[in-house]
Design a protein around this motif. Structure first.
Motif, PDB file in Angstrom:
ATOM      1  N   ARG B  59      55.365  39.655  43.955  1.00 35.44           N
ATOM      2  CA  ARG B  59      55.255  40.906  43.240  1.00 35.44           C
ATOM      3  C   ARG B  59      53.795  41.288  42.994  1.00 35.44           C
ATOM      4  N   PHE B 104      48.319  43.627  39.624  1.00 32.88           N
ATOM      5  CA  PHE B 104      48.384  43.578  41.081  1.00 32.88           C
ATOM      6  C   PHE B 104      47.048  43.036  41.574  1.00 32.88           C
ATOM      7  N   GLU B 125      50.657  47.768  49.992  1.00 35.37           N
ATOM      8  CA  GLU B 125      51.602  47.046  49.136  1.00 35.37           C
ATOM      9  C   GLU B 125      51.467  47.507  47.682  1.00 35.37           C
ATOM     10  N   ARG B 129      54.435  49.161  45.494  1.00 32.04           N
ATOM     11  CA  ARG B 129      54.830  48.619  44.201  1.00 32.04           C
ATOM     12  C   ARG B 129      54.853  49.726  43.150  1.00 32.04           C
ATOM     13  N   SER B 133      58.118  51.191  40.925  1.00 33.28           N
ATOM     14  CA  SER B 133      58.133  50.821  39.505  1.00 33.28           C
ATOM     15  C   SER B 133      57.948  52.057  38.639  1.00 33.28           C
TER      16      SER B 133
END
Lengths: 199, 199
Positions: B59, B104, B125, B129, B133
Motif C-alpha cells: 500500500r 506513500f 502508483e 492510490r 482512496s
C-alpha cells in the motif's frame, strides 16, 4: 513503531558495532535494504564465518583461523626480534612501519583495578615463548599510556635475568594516545628510536 | 598482509555499510572478534533474515516484511491525510513529529539526468492510490532540495485536476538539507506550516 520487527532487530543488532548509535544504525539498515541487499548478505556470511572460524595463533596469539598464523610461519622474518603489543590491531599498525621480526600479542595491558594481572593478559605465555626461542631483543610496543608503560616495565623486569635486551618504542608518539590510531611514519620513528629500559 | 583471509573478508564486507572506511572496518572486525562474538553472530543472523525477508508494503511501499505494513493497517490513523516522502527513513522522521495520517513512499526523487522519471520513482502508483482512496489532502514531504522541490511541484500538477489539496511542508527547515537528519521539532514546525502549492 515505524519500523517492522525484522528491521528493528537489524537496527538493534548493528549497534554492537563500535561507534554506531541508534541513528547511524537506522541509516545503515535502511541503506542496505534499499540499495545493497547482496552486500548485506555477503556481510552476514562473512560475519558468521569469521565469528565461528577465527581463533588465536598458538605462537603469537593474534587473531587467525590457522593454528599458526602467516606472520609466524613466514621464514623470511627476523627470528632474533620479538615485538610485544596489546592487541591484533597493533600488529597491523606495526606491520605498516616495515618491521619484519616476530610478534607476541598480549590480551590488553595490566590493570590491577580491573582484576587484570600478568596471567590474565598472557605474560606467562610470553616468558615461555622467549625461553623456548632465540630472541636477542624484545621490543615492548604496548600503548604509551600509564597502563601500557606499567605493563612494559613489568615485562622488562621479568626479562632482566634472561640475557635478552628489553627495549621500549621511543616516545616520538603522543602520550595518552593509542597505537592503532597513529600514522605509520610516527610509529616508524618510535620503532627506530627505541631504547633499553634502565631499571 | 597482517590479517588472515577470514578477517580480511570480514573487513571488506563491513565496508558496504555507509560511512565505514578501511580503518573503521578494521576496528569493527577486530572488536567483534575480540570482545563480542555472540553479538557478531546475532548481527549475521539479523542481516540474513532482513535481507531475505523484508520487502515493500503493497500500500505505502515502505520497507516491511508484511504484505501491508503496520502503519497502513492501523485503524486509528487519519484516512483523509496522505504524506508523500522520498524513502523509508523519512517515514520514521515524520512519525517522530506526531503525524498520524497515511504515507506513500517514493523511490527517491525525480532526476532526469540519472534517467529517473515519474515511473521510476513510483508516481503512477501514487496517483492510483489517491484515485482509489478518500484523501482530502496530500502533504508533499519530499526533501527541500532542488530535486525534491521539483518532485513535489510535479506531483502537485498531477493532482490539480483531482480535487485534492496538495500541500508542501513549510520551509522552516534549511534548504539543501535532508529530511532524515533534521530534529523532530523543526520537522513538526515544517509540517504545521504547510501551504497549498500555487501553480
Amino acid at each position: 513503531m515505524s519500523f517492522s520487527p525484522l528491521i528493528r532487530q537489524l537496527i538493534d543488532s548493528l549497534r554492537v558495532l563500535p561507534g554506531v548509535g541508534q541513528k547511524t544504525a537506522q541509516r545503515m539498515a535502511l541503506q542496505l535494504l534499499e540499495r545493497d541487499r547482496s552486500g548485506g548478505m555477503r556481510l552476514s556470511q562473512a560475519l558468521a564465518l569469521a565469528m565461528e572460524g577465527v581463533g588465536h595463533c598458538q605462537r603469537c596469539r593474534t587473531l587467525s583461523e590457522e593454528d599458526v598464523c602467516g606472520l609466524c610461519l613466514d621464514p623470511r622474518r627476523d627470528d632474533s626480534l620479538l615485538c610485544v603489543v596489546e592487541g591484533p590491531m597493533d600488529v597491523h599498525a606495526v606491520e605498516q612501519t616495515g618491521y619484519r621480526g616476530r610478534y607476541f600479542v598480549l590480551k590488553g595491558h595490566l590493570s590491577p583495578l580491573d582484576g587484570l594481572g600478568p596471567e590474565a593478559i598472557g605474560i606467562p605465555e610470553l616468558l615461555k615463548r622467549i625461553d623456548e626461542s632465540a630472541f636477542t631483543e624484545v621490543i615492548l610496543a604496548t600503548n604509551p599510556t600509564v597502563e601500557g608503560e606499567a605493563t612494559a616495565h613489568y615485562i622488562a623486569q621479568m626479562l632482566a635475568s634472561k640475557g635478552v635486551i628489553a627495549s621500549r618504542i621511543a616516545h616520538g608518539m603522543p602520550l595518552g594516545g593509542e597505537l592503532e590510531l597513529v600514522d605509520g611514519g610516527t610509529l616508524a620513528h618510535a620503532l627506530n628510536g627505541r631504547r633499553p629500559i634502565n631499571l
